[in-house]
Design a protein around this motif. Structure first.
Motif, PDB file in Angstrom:
ATOM      1  N   LEU A 154      45.624  70.221  41.743  1.00 13.47           N
ATOM      2  CA  LEU A 154      45.106  71.090  42.787  1.00 13.47           C
ATOM      3  C   LEU A 154      45.459  70.537  44.171  1.00 13.47           C
ATOM      4  CD1 LEU A 154      43.518  73.415  43.940  1.00 13.47           C
ATOM      5  CD2 LEU A 154      41.394  72.196  43.394  1.00 13.47           C
ATOM      6  N   GLY A 155      45.358  69.218  44.320  1.00 12.99           N
ATOM      7  CA  GLY A 155      45.693  68.618  45.610  1.00 12.99           C
ATOM      8  C   GLY A 155      47.145  68.806  45.994  1.00 12.99           C
ATOM      9  N   GLU A 156      48.018  68.882  44.999  1.00 15.50           N
ATOM     10  CA  GLU A 156      49.450  69.048  45.240  1.00 15.50           C
ATOM     11  C   GLU A 156      49.883  70.512  45.311  1.00 15.50           C
ATOM     12  OE1 GLU A 156      52.056  66.503  45.523  1.00 15.50           O
ATOM     13  OE2 GLU A 156      50.195  65.519  46.135  1.00 15.50           O
ATOM     14  N   ALA A 157      49.043  71.435  44.823  1.00 11.31           N
ATOM     15  CA  ALA A 157      49.415  72.851  44.754  1.00 11.31           C
ATOM     16  C   ALA A 157      49.670  73.432  46.141  1.00 11.31           C
ATOM     17  CB  ALA A 157      48.327  73.646  44.046  1.00 11.31           C
ATOM     18  N   LYS A 158      50.695  74.259  46.222  1.00 15.55           N
ATOM     19  CA  LYS A 158      51.087  74.878  47.498  1.00 15.55           C
ATOM     20  C   LYS A 158      51.093  76.399  47.372  1.00 15.55           C
ATOM     21  CE  LYS A 158      52.018  71.045  49.763  1.00 15.55           C
ATOM     22  NZ  LYS A 158      51.484  70.100  48.763  1.00 15.55           N
ATOM     23  N   ARG A 159      50.897  77.035  48.499  1.00 11.77           N
ATOM     24  CA  ARG A 159      51.002  78.492  48.581  1.00 11.77           C
ATOM     25  C   ARG A 159      52.475  78.885  48.582  1.00 11.77           C
ATOM     26  NH1 ARG A 159      46.685  79.198  53.593  1.00 11.77           N
ATOM     27  NH2 ARG A 159      44.796  78.683  52.391  1.00 11.77           N
ATOM     28  N   VAL A 160      52.824  79.787  47.686  1.00 13.50           N
ATOM     29  CA  VAL A 160      54.207  80.247  47.573  1.00 13.50           C
ATOM     30  C   VAL A 160      54.409  81.560  48.324  1.00 13.50           C
ATOM     31  CG1 VAL A 160      55.981  81.060  45.963  1.00 13.50           C
ATOM     32  CG2 VAL A 160      54.541  79.103  45.360  1.00 13.50           C
ATOM     33  N   GLU A 161      53.435  82.448  48.193  1.00 16.62           N
ATOM     34  CA  GLU A 161      53.616  83.784  48.779  1.00 16.62           C
ATOM     35  C   GLU A 161      52.260  84.413  49.055  1.00 16.62           C
ATOM     36  OE1 GLU A 161      56.012  87.953  47.759  1.00 16.62           O
ATOM     37  OE2 GLU A 161      55.965  86.295  46.317  1.00 16.62           O
ATOM     38  N   ALA A 162      52.108  85.013  50.220  1.00 12.76           N
ATOM     39  CA  ALA A 162      50.883  85.727  50.559  1.00 12.76           C
ATOM     40  C   ALA A 162      50.820  87.037  49.785  1.00 12.76           C
ATOM     41  CB  ALA A 162      50.831  86.008  52.056  1.00 12.76           C
ATOM     42  N   LYS A 163      49.644  87.366  49.288  1.00 13.64           N
ATOM     43  CA  LYS A 163      49.423  88.605  48.549  1.00 13.64           C
ATOM     44  C   LYS A 163      48.420  89.475  49.310  1.00 13.64           C
ATOM     45  CE  LYS A 163      52.288  87.496  45.344  1.00 13.64           C
ATOM     46  NZ  LYS A 163      53.560  88.247  45.216  1.00 13.64           N
ATOM     47  N   THR A 164      47.700  90.298  48.604  1.00  6.87           N
ATOM     48  CA  THR A 164      46.815  91.246  49.263  1.00  6.87           C
ATOM     49  C   THR A 164      45.610  90.563  49.909  1.00  6.87           C
ATOM     50  OG1 THR A 164      45.491  93.249  48.942  1.00  6.87           O
ATOM     51  CG2 THR A 164      45.517  91.674  47.134  1.00  6.87           C
ATOM     52  N   ASP A 165      45.160  91.148  51.032  1.00  8.70           N
ATOM     53  CA  ASP A 165      43.904  90.724  51.634  1.00  8.70           C
ATOM     54  C   ASP A 165      42.866  91.840  51.548  1.00  8.70           C
ATOM     55  OD1 ASP A 165      44.887  92.531  53.426  1.00  8.70           O
ATOM     56  OD2 ASP A 165      44.780  91.225  55.179  1.00  8.70           O
ATOM     57  N   ASN A 166      43.141  92.802  50.665  1.00  4.91           N
ATOM     58  CA  ASN A 166      42.249  93.938  50.468  1.00  4.91           C
ATOM     59  C   ASN A 166      41.331  93.659  49.274  1.00  4.91           C
ATOM     60  OD1 ASN A 166      40.967  96.360  50.018  1.00  4.91           O
ATOM     61  ND2 ASN A 166      42.829  97.609  50.010  1.00  4.91           N
ATOM     62  N   PRO A 167      40.018  93.474  49.495  1.00  2.10           N
ATOM     63  CA  PRO A 167      39.106  93.168  48.386  1.00  2.10           C
ATOM     64  C   PRO A 167      39.142  94.204  47.268  1.00  2.10           C
ATOM     65  CG  PRO A 167      38.027  92.741  50.475  1.00  2.10           C
ATOM     66  CD  PRO A 167      39.330  93.423  50.804  1.00  2.10           C
ATOM     67  N   ALA A 168      39.491  95.443  47.596  1.00  7.72           N
ATOM     68  CA  ALA A 168      39.553  96.486  46.573  1.00  7.72           C
ATOM     69  C   ALA A 168      40.659  96.222  45.565  1.00  7.72           C
ATOM     70  CB  ALA A 168      39.749  97.854  47.234  1.00  7.72           C
ATOM     71  N   LEU A 169      41.632  95.398  45.954  1.00  6.36           N
ATOM     72  CA  LEU A 169      42.759  95.111  45.066  1.00  6.36           C
ATOM     73  C   LEU A 169      42.685  93.725  44.426  1.00  6.36           C
ATOM     74  CD1 LEU A 169      45.657  96.541  47.268  1.00  6.36           C
ATOM     75  CD2 LEU A 169      44.460  97.657  45.376  1.00  6.36           C
ATOM     76  N   HIS A 170      41.658  92.971  44.751  1.00  6.01           N
ATOM     77  CA  HIS A 170      41.554  91.602  44.229  1.00  6.01           C
ATOM     78  C   HIS A 170      41.499  91.565  42.708  1.00  6.01           C
ATOM     79  CE1 HIS A 170      39.938  89.647  48.185  1.00  6.01           C
ATOM     80  NE2 HIS A 170      41.248  89.822  48.189  1.00  6.01           N
ATOM     81  N   ALA A 171      40.836  92.543  42.099  1.00  4.76           N
ATOM     82  CA  ALA A 171      40.666  92.533  40.643  1.00  4.76           C
ATOM     83  C   ALA A 171      42.009  92.585  39.924  1.00  4.76           C
ATOM     84  CB  ALA A 171      39.786  93.700  40.204  1.00  4.76           C
ATOM     85  N   ARG A 172      43.025  93.179  40.549  1.00  2.00           N
ATOM     86  CA  ARG A 172      44.343  93.243  39.914  1.00  2.00           C
ATOM     87  C   ARG A 172      44.945  91.852  39.740  1.00  2.00           C
ATOM     88  NH1 ARG A 172      47.499  98.339  42.763  1.00  2.00           N
ATOM     89  NH2 ARG A 172      45.745  99.805  42.776  1.00  2.00           N
ATOM     90  N   LEU A 173      44.540  90.942  40.600  1.00  2.00           N
ATOM     91  CA  LEU A 173      45.046  89.568  40.528  1.00  2.00           C
ATOM     92  C   LEU A 173      44.037  88.620  39.878  1.00  2.00           C
ATOM     93  CD1 LEU A 173      46.568  89.231  44.121  1.00  2.00           C
ATOM     94  CD2 LEU A 173      47.713  89.941  42.014  1.00  2.00           C
ATOM     95  N   GLY A 174      42.861  89.146  39.539  1.00  2.00           N
ATOM     96  CA  GLY A 174      41.837  88.307  38.939  1.00  2.00           C
ATOM     97  C   GLY A 174      41.107  87.434  39.927  1.00  2.00           C
ATOM     98  N   VAL A 175      41.169  87.768  41.225  1.00  2.00           N
ATOM     99  CA  VAL A 175      40.526  86.926  42.243  1.00  2.00           C
ATOM    100  C   VAL A 175      39.370  87.656  42.926  1.00  2.00           C
ATOM    101  CG1 VAL A 175      42.604  85.568  42.670  1.00  2.00           C
ATOM    102  CG2 VAL A 175      42.197  87.645  44.019  1.00  2.00           C
ATOM    103  N   GLU A 176      38.781  88.643  42.237  1.00  2.00           N
ATOM    104  CA  GLU A 176      37.647  89.352  42.810  1.00  2.00           C
ATOM    105  C   GLU A 176      36.435  88.430  42.933  1.00  2.00           C
ATOM    106  OE1 GLU A 176      37.681  90.671  38.415  1.00  2.00           O
ATOM    107  OE2 GLU A 176      38.966  89.620  39.839  1.00  2.00           O
ATOM    108  N   ASP A 177      35.424  88.880  43.657  1.00  2.00           N
ATOM    109  CA  ASP A 177      34.203  88.101  43.856  1.00  2.00           C
ATOM    110  C   ASP A 177      33.638  87.699  42.505  1.00  2.00           C
ATOM    111  OD1 ASP A 177      31.710  87.099  44.463  1.00  2.00           O
ATOM    112  OD2 ASP A 177      31.266  88.616  45.982  1.00  2.00           O
TER     113      ASP A 177
END
Length: 344
Positions: free
Chosen positions: A94-117
């Motif tokens: 986790l300490g070494e992990a880097k961001r590769v690409e920005a994705k959605t910032d729309n909470p309505a679409l978070h569930a598609r990526l599995g990152v919903e609340d």
């Protein structure tokens, strides 16, 4: 339908899938800086962490790791030691992990990526929470990219989702975080094994040169030797509080040349073979054995003190607990005398 007719349909499905992922990617702001740590500032705090939580749907705590006296414990398993090596690897990743690409910032679409609340009852991702060394930190870890790999994630409280260059999905079963080492009584120290089936007469496995055989026979067998070796590097798959279940499979007493008697009483349920362990030490036998050592060995009383400390440590670990044994070890604790006589 012929293969040539199916091909256009298959290509169309793939194209639509790709279009869906492209459309989701397009939700990301184009001017976001992509590079950076997955969880900013985390790497500098690894050595100061005191608590790690893995939380699932409904904001339910799945795994809680607490650092006490410099050692990690699994709270869902009554403070049993955690696997320090695996925790170190996970934290380093986790300490070494880097961001590769920005994705959605729309909470309505978070569930598609599995990152919903994570508080949602049907949330698919997991939230990693960290305490110690500063303000609490949290990262929601979702699905993996279907082609590139790496996890989708976002810092808790921040709507911006990212594709990371590491798979950070945490194990959600507390048993997966346990230090699985249970007991290690090397085969070379075992002199005999007393076996008491749930029904029928008990019998002995005794040492014959480099192997073991049922008492009254001279031919060693692989099966008998494997049973005598059960307590060598014996690991656990899980454990629970001892509920007093009677040992309905078999009881095995492993007797060592230096006076240790390790009893394994087992029974079967839908998860596998459980065992209750206890240990005793005959100090006179231990001293007599140590006295046979050459002059380069430590004095017998010193060796006895070390062995007594080991036995006391085992007793503390065994007290009030039952252990789920790995299948490859468990299989050797349910054999009958005929099984040993019938093997080469």
């Amino acid at each position: 339908m012929r293969a040539r007719q199916l091909l256009p349909w298959g290509l169309a499905v793939l194209a639509l899938a790709g279009l869906a992922w492209w459309a989701l990617d397009r939700q990301a702001p184009s001017d976001e800086a992509v590079s950076g740590e997955a969880l900013p500032g985390f790497a500098a705090r690894i050595d100061k962490l005191e608590r790690i939580e893995v939380r699932g749907a409904g904001d339910v705590a799945l795994v809680t790791l607490q650092r006490e006296g410099g050692r990690w414990q699994v709270l869902e398993r009554a403070g049993w030691p955690a696997n320090e090596r695996e925790i170190s690897r996970a934290l380093f990743r986790l300490g070494e992990a880097k961001r590769v690409e920005a994705k959605t910032d729309n909470p309505a679409l978070h569930a598609r990526l599995g990152v919903e609340d994570i508080a949602k009852p049907d949330a698919k991702g997991a939230e990693l929470r960290f305490a110690g060394g500063g303000e609490p930190m949290a990262l929601v870890v979702g699905s993996n990219h279907p082609v590139l790999g790496g996890s989708y994630a976002r810092v808790a409280g921040d709507p911006q989702a990212w594709l990371l260059d590491e798979d950070l999905a945490p194990a959600r079963d507390p048993a997966a975080w346990l230090d699985r080492r249970l007991v290690d009584l090397p085969l070379a120290r075992i002199e005999r094994v007393r076996l008491s089936p749930a029904s029928g007469r008990g019998f002995l496995l005794v040492r014959r040169d480099e192997g073991f055989a049922p008492e009254g026979t001279t031919q060693t067998s692989d099966a008998a030797t494997a049973t005598a070796g059960v307590v060598e590097q014996l690991a656990l798959d899980d454990f629970a509080a001892d509920d007093g279940t009677p040992a309905a499979a078999q009881t095995a007493v492993f007797e060592s040349v230096d006076g240790v008697k390790l009893t394994v009483a087992s029974w079967q349920d839908e998860r596998g073979l459980w065992a209750r362990l206890s240990v005793a030490l005959d100090a006179d036998t231990a001293l007599a054995w140590f006295a046979k050592a050459d002059e380069t060995a430590d004095p017998p009383q010193q060796r006895l003190a070390a062995l007594e400390a080991q036995v006391a440590q085992w007793r503390e670990a065994f007290e009030g607990r039952r252990f789920l044994l790995p299948p490859h070890k468990a299989a050797n604790l349910v054999k009958s005398r005929d099984d040993y006589l019938g093997s080469p």
